[in-house]
Design an enzyme around this catalytic site. Structure first.
Site, PDB file in Angstrom:
ATOM      1  N   LEU A  43     -16.124  51.410  12.891  1.00 21.13           N
ATOM      2  CA  LEU A  43     -16.388  50.074  13.405  1.00 21.13           C
ATOM      3  C   LEU A  43     -17.835  49.909  13.826  1.00 21.13           C
ATOM      4  CD1 LEU A  43     -13.279  49.526  15.704  1.00 21.13           C
ATOM      5  CD2 LEU A  43     -13.699  48.578  13.445  1.00 21.13           C
ATOM      6  N   CYS A  84     -20.908  91.857  45.992  1.00 17.10           N
ATOM      7  CA  CYS A  84     -20.746  93.284  46.289  1.00 17.10           C
ATOM      8  C   CYS A  84     -21.811  94.146  45.625  1.00 17.10           C
ATOM      9  CB  CYS A  84     -19.357  93.756  45.868  1.00 17.10           C
ATOM     10  SG  CYS A  84     -19.182  93.870  44.083  1.00 17.10           S
ATOM     11  N   CYS A  92     -14.045  94.137  44.735  1.00 21.12           N
ATOM     12  CA  CYS A  92     -15.116  93.275  45.243  1.00 21.12           C
ATOM     13  C   CYS A  92     -14.535  92.366  46.322  1.00 21.12           C
ATOM     14  CB  CYS A  92     -15.682  92.436  44.107  1.00 21.12           C
ATOM     15  SG  CYS A  92     -16.794  91.139  44.667  1.00 21.12           S
ATOM     16  N   GLU A 132      -7.577  45.493  21.816  1.00 18.02           N
ATOM     17  CA  GLU A 132      -6.877  46.750  22.110  1.00 18.02           C
ATOM     18  C   GLU A 132      -7.827  47.678  22.825  1.00 18.02           C
ATOM     19  OE1 GLU A 132      -5.505  48.489  18.426  1.00 18.02           O
ATOM     20  OE2 GLU A 132      -4.758  46.547  17.743  1.00 18.02           O
ATOM     21  N   CYS A 157     -17.846  90.242  37.636  1.00 21.07           N
ATOM     22  CA  CYS A 157     -18.120  91.358  38.524  1.00 21.07           C
ATOM     23  C   CYS A 157     -17.120  92.448  38.134  1.00 21.07           C
ATOM     24  CB  CYS A 157     -17.897  90.930  39.972  1.00 21.07           C
ATOM     25  SG  CYS A 157     -17.701  92.332  41.079  1.00 21.07           S
ATOM     26  N   CYS A 163     -23.421  91.675  40.987  1.00 22.57           N
ATOM     27  CA  CYS A 163     -22.544  90.709  41.639  1.00 22.57           C
ATOM     28  C   CYS A 163     -23.214  90.225  42.930  1.00 22.57           C
ATOM     29  CB  CYS A 163     -21.203  91.358  41.961  1.00 22.57           C
ATOM     30  SG  CYS A 163     -20.194  90.359  43.063  1.00 22.57           S
ATOM     31  N   ASP A 191      18.535  70.308  26.372  1.00 26.71           N
ATOM     32  CA  ASP A 191      18.467  71.684  25.857  1.00 26.71           C
ATOM     33  C   ASP A 191      19.773  72.076  25.175  1.00 26.71           C
ATOM     34  OD1 ASP A 191      15.952  71.881  26.775  1.00 26.71           O
ATOM     35  OD2 ASP A 191      16.464  73.007  28.596  1.00 26.71           O
ATOM     36  N   LYS A 204      -9.854  50.949  23.199  1.00 23.61           N
ATOM     37  CA  LYS A 204     -10.359  51.927  22.240  1.00 23.61           C
ATOM     38  C   LYS A 204     -10.106  53.306  22.841  1.00 23.61           C
ATOM     39  CE  LYS A 204     -14.502  52.913  19.551  1.00 23.61           C
ATOM     40  NZ  LYS A 204     -14.644  54.325  19.915  1.00 23.61           N
ATOM     41  N   TYR A 248      -2.238  52.524  15.966  1.00 16.97           N
ATOM     42  CA  TYR A 248      -2.690  51.149  16.169  1.00 16.97           C
ATOM     43  C   TYR A 248      -3.008  50.360  14.907  1.00 16.97           C
ATOM     44  CZ  TYR A 248      -6.927  54.008  15.936  1.00 16.97           C
ATOM     45  OH  TYR A 248      -7.880  54.922  15.581  1.00 16.97           O
ATOM     46  N   LYS A 288     -18.286  48.549  23.499  1.00 21.85           N
ATOM     47  CA  LYS A 288     -18.378  49.839  24.211  1.00 21.85           C
ATOM     48  C   LYS A 288     -18.629  49.614  25.696  1.00 21.85           C
ATOM     49  CE  LYS A 288     -18.205  53.194  21.069  1.00 21.85           C
ATOM     50  NZ  LYS A 288     -19.335  54.016  20.808  1.00 21.85           N
ATOM     51  N   ASP A 348     -10.264  57.132  23.303  1.00 21.48           N
ATOM     52  CA  ASP A 348     -11.313  58.099  22.983  1.00 21.48           C
ATOM     53  C   ASP A 348     -10.677  59.418  22.558  1.00 21.48           C
ATOM     54  OD1 ASP A 348     -13.799  59.028  22.604  1.00 21.48           O
ATOM     55  OD2 ASP A 348     -14.276  59.325  24.720  1.00 21.48           O
ATOM     56  N   LYS A 358      -9.954  42.842  17.103  1.00 22.69           N
ATOM     57  CA  LYS A 358      -9.551  42.722  15.702  1.00 22.69           C
ATOM     58  C   LYS A 358      -9.130  41.290  15.404  1.00 22.69           C
ATOM     59  CE  LYS A 358      -7.734  47.427  15.817  1.00 22.69           C
ATOM     60  NZ  LYS A 358      -6.584  48.319  15.739  1.00 22.69           N
ATOM     61  N   ARG A 372      -9.857  61.925   9.792  1.00 27.61           N
ATOM     62  CA  ARG A 372     -10.626  60.895   9.117  1.00 27.61           C
ATOM     63  C   ARG A 372     -11.633  61.490   8.118  1.00 27.61           C
ATOM     64  NH1 ARG A 372     -15.432  58.344  10.163  1.00 27.61           N
ATOM     65  NH2 ARG A 372     -15.578  56.411   8.999  1.00 27.61           N
TER      66      ARG A 372
HETATM   67  S1  IVH Z   1      -9.112  50.285  14.553  1.00 27.75           S
HETATM   68  C1  IVH Z   1     -11.054  49.501  10.559  1.00 27.75           C
HETATM   69  N1  IVH Z   1      -8.123  50.532  16.950  1.00 27.75           N
HETATM   70  O1  IVH Z   1     -12.434  54.066  17.269  1.00 27.75           O
HETATM   71  C2  IVH Z   1     -10.575  49.601  11.947  1.00 27.75           C
HETATM   72  N2  IVH Z   1      -9.725  52.131  16.219  1.00 27.75           N
HETATM   73  O2  IVH Z   1     -14.953  53.340  14.846  1.00 27.75           O
HETATM   74  C3  IVH Z   1     -10.120  50.955  12.239  1.00 27.75           C
HETATM   75  N3  IVH Z   1     -10.191  53.894  17.821  1.00 27.75           N
HETATM   76  O3  IVH Z   1     -12.840  55.964  14.525  1.00 27.75           O
HETATM   77  C4  IVH Z   1     -10.111  51.324  13.629  1.00 27.75           C
HETATM   78  N4  IVH Z   1      -8.813  53.198  19.385  1.00 27.75           N
HETATM   79  O4  IVH Z   1     -10.681  56.356  15.620  1.00 27.75           O
HETATM   80  C5  IVH Z   1      -8.982  51.022  16.042  1.00 27.75           C
HETATM   81  N5  IVH Z   1      -7.123  50.685  19.051  1.00 27.75           N
HETATM   82  C6  IVH Z   1      -7.969  51.158  18.130  1.00 27.75           C
HETATM   83  C7  IVH Z   1      -8.723  52.323  18.361  1.00 27.75           C
HETATM   84  C8  IVH Z   1      -9.608  52.777  17.369  1.00 27.75           C
HETATM   85  C9  IVH Z   1      -9.689  54.118  19.044  1.00 27.75           C
HETATM   86  C10 IVH Z   1     -11.234  54.730  17.174  1.00 27.75           C
HETATM   87  C11 IVH Z   1     -11.022  55.008  15.729  1.00 27.75           C
HETATM   88  C12 IVH Z   1     -12.353  54.793  15.065  1.00 27.75           C
HETATM   89  C13 IVH Z   1     -13.258  54.393  16.187  1.00 27.75           C
HETATM   90  C14 IVH Z   1     -14.033  53.138  15.844  1.00 27.75           C
END
Ligand code: IVH
Length: 662
Positions: free
Chosen positions: A79, A404, A424, A109, A419, A401, A33, A111, A219, A307, A113, A283, A132
């Protein structure tokens, strides 16, 4: 002066990186700080030297009327999905058909969410961030992304041009907290961490985004001018060295069997992570080979997303209960046949609000599909309409409620029904339970059963009345003998000396949680001072926005609340914060990591205790960690500590260490 400013910025950037990306700070918050304050002061004095990549420029900017659009220089592809081992093998077969064996290796890697994002750096400076969108044109969210502390505003080793892709997300724990706060405020809760990240990113007012706990993982390399990078493993290492947050759990493998092993491993282990992952992205490693494979209309042939199967269970709603909260919000809760899901038995799920319940058409007696949102909170996904027998009953919004009988109202712009009666008994009970809870005034033994009786027998009409209870009063409670009553009385007495921050939290001022309470207490140190503050002066504090400020002022404008505070004071409850900076002792300036559950303390309490002794708590183990405190069922942090040779304390040893200090 320019040099001093630049040096300060570099120093702060370094600490930002260690704090936010590595989660392993090198200096105390106070030292940080001070650096920031010095930089801010210099920039105020020499405004011509303010640069957009200065660490002071993260927050700010005016709300936008709407987002502008950005055309992606490199399209952001999506993907193809694979749901089984066979589909992964099929993916590999298509690659083998076009490439020679030595060209084939994969990077696996997690994925993440969250929400996909593209970042552009020119000469090392972040110039644009875009969602995107449809993959070709996205929305310009630069202002908002600048507020995310893990996103570097400048590269470590500037290159002329760099475009990267990553994911913005909200950690599970932060998601739970965010939703709890929103529910409390009567605001719409988010369905899952992904929605909350998306909603937070798409705010026209960057200050709203700044207040949300967004994080990022980067990534993918979309475009780079300069270095020669040959494969995905190098991409990830390059990104890491440039200061980007790169998820550490990636793995380079040679065969599709190893890809499958990785997928299986993380399907099991994903619950250990503090963010949501819904699969694995596989990949092709060499970038050259990717070109050979090419892309189809929407997705590359060189990558696929495996998935994870979602954990979902079927069960039946036995009944729907109504819960009246501290602020009067009436929440419907489904009580279900217990089922095991994600490692624990679930029998209740909040239905959040009546709108949502109606939207999903959830009825009493329905068979429903449930899961855990953010891996934690049980949630009803949808009713299994095909299983209906005709006996299921829609659940109406109550007109009165349930506790009460007062009218149920709905404020404009709110989803919640409340309420309308501030007296209450349900609201009073909830306020008292909260007031006495461990995170607030910590009155041991003052749980729901005791509070119910105190209110029902008219012994307590207000939190301050707790401090006038006598032994005789307490002896009238069910199953309460001399010993229990004395203990309770002592616990009430002991709570009088809690720090001001706890009292502020305990009072249940809307939007004032534990953290805000601590900030207010530390800054103003006396409840009487806080009671006189204007919204403007409250908003001088960076963490306090208009909503909190308005709520604090309105709380202290309410004569009834002022009366309560006077009564608390008269009863001898502490309303001041002691000044105490700890620079000595076993925990002063030490970094501790907690893992597993402790017997005598909650996480919050342990954190508070450590901070009180001048230490800090970090969420992950690194070489900078001084101690790991391991409770029962410790996680992978314990293994990491052992690996790094960091001292591990049991709960008992930890408490003894503290005792040695007091
Ligand atoms: S690579 C062309 N790597 O998953 C390859 N995507 O459709 C581009 N996502 O919309 C994606 N983690 O937002 C890649 N380690 C990762 C990811 C990742 C999450 C998402 C990305 C994409 C969806 C796949």
């Amino acid at each position: 002066m320019k040099e001093r400013i630049e040096r300060l910025r570099d120093e702060i950037r370094k600490h930002d990186y260690h704090y936010y990306v590595l989660d392993s700070p090198l200096i105390t918050d106070r030292e940080y700080d001070e650096l920031l304050a010095e930089l801010k002061a210099l920039e105020a004095k020499y405004p011509e030297l303010v640069a957009p990549d200065s660490p002071t420029q993260r927050v700010g900017g005016e709300p936008l009327p709407s987002f502008t659009t950005v055309r992606h220089r490199v399209p952001l592809l999506s993907l193809d999905n694979a749901f089984s081992r066979e589909e992964l093998i099929e993916f590999n077969r298509r690659i083998q058909a076009r490439l020679s064996p030595e060209e084939i290796s994969y990077v696996c890697e997690l994925k993440i969410d969250g929400v996909s994002i593209a970042l552009t750096y020119e000469n090392g400076i972040l110039v644009s961030a875009a969602t995107r969108g449809d993959g070709v044109v996205g929305e310009n969210v630069t202002q908002n992304v600048r507020t995310i502390r893990t996103v570097p505003l400048r590269l470590r080793d500037p290159v002329p041009r760099l475009e990267v892709r990553g994911e913005i997300y909200i950690a599970k724990e932060d998601f739970v907290r965010l939703n709890r706060e929103r529910e409390e405020k009567g605001e719409k809760t988010f369905a899952n961490p992904r929605n909350s990240a998306a909603g937070s990113l798409r705010q026209l007012d960057p200050r709203v985004t700044a207040s949300r706990p967004l994080k990022a993982f980067i990534y993918d390399l979309l475009y780079v001018e300069g270095p020669d990078i040959r494969d995905q493993a190098e991409v990830l290492e390059f990104l890491r060295l440039q200061g980007f947050p790169v998820n550490p759990n990636w793995r380079l493998v040679k065969s599709i069997d190893e890809v499958w092993d990785y997928c299986q491993e993380w399907r099991e282990r994903r619950h250990e992570l503090d963010y949501e992952t819904d699969g694995v992205v596989v990949k092709l490693n060499p970038l050259g080979a990717r070109e050979t494979m090419g892309v189809t209309a929407k997705s590359p042939r060189w990558a696929t997303a495996f998935k994870f199967p979602a954990e979902e269970k079927e069960t039946r709603i036995l009944r729907i209960e109504l819960n009246v909260g501290r602020t009067g919000v009436i929440t419907p809760t489904a009580v279900m046949d217990p089922v095991l899901i994600g490692g624990s038995v679930v029998s209740r799920a909040s239905l959040h609000n009546f709108d949502l319940m109606r939207e999903k058409d959830i009825r009493k007696g329905d068979w429903v599909l449930i899961h855990k949102a953010g891996d934690v909170i049980p949630e009803v996904i949808r009713p299994l309409v095909e299983k209906r027998t005709g006996m299921e009953e829609p659940f109406p919004v109550p007109e009165r409620c349930p506790v009460c009988g007062a009218t149920v109202i709905r404020f404009e712009g709110e989803v919640a029904y409340r309420c309308d009666n501030i007296n209450c008994p349900a609201r009073l009970k909830e306020s008292l339970i909260f007031f006495a809870s461990r995170e607030a005034m910590d009155i041991e033994g003052m749980g729901p059963a005791v509070v119910d009786q105190l209110v029902d027998r008219n012994l307590v009409q207000n939190v301050a009345d707790l401090y006038h209870l006598t032994l005789e009063d307490l002896l009238t409670l069910e199953k309460t003998g001399q010993k229990k009553a004395t203990n309770l009385l002592e616990a009430i007495e002991a709570s009088k000396s809690r720090p001001l921050s706890r009292l502020l939290h305990a009072l249940g001022i809307r939007f004032v949680g534990g953290k805000t309470a601590r900030i207010l207490a530390e800054k103003f140190r006396d409840i009487d001072v806080i009671a006189t503050l204007s919204e403007e002066s409250l908003m001088q504090i960076p963490e306090i926005g208009a909503k909190i400020a308005a709520s604090v002022v309105s709380f202290f404008n309410e004569p009834e609340n002022l009366e309560t505070i006077e009564k608390l004071k008269a009863a001898g409850v502490n309303t001041k914060e002691a000044v105490a900076a700890i620079t000595e002792g076993p925990l002063a300036n030490k970094t501790l990591v907690l893992t597993g559950s402790l017997e005598s303390l909650t996480r919050n309490e342990a954190t508070e205790l450590i901070e009180r002794y001048g230490g800090r708590v970090s969420s992950s183990v690194s070489r900078k960690t001084d101690y790991v405190v391991a409770g029962t069922d410790p996680g992978s942090k314990l293994d990491k500590a052992r690996q790094l040779g960091i001292p591990v304390l049991t709960e008992k040893e930890f408490l003894e260490l503290l005792k040695g200090n007091s």
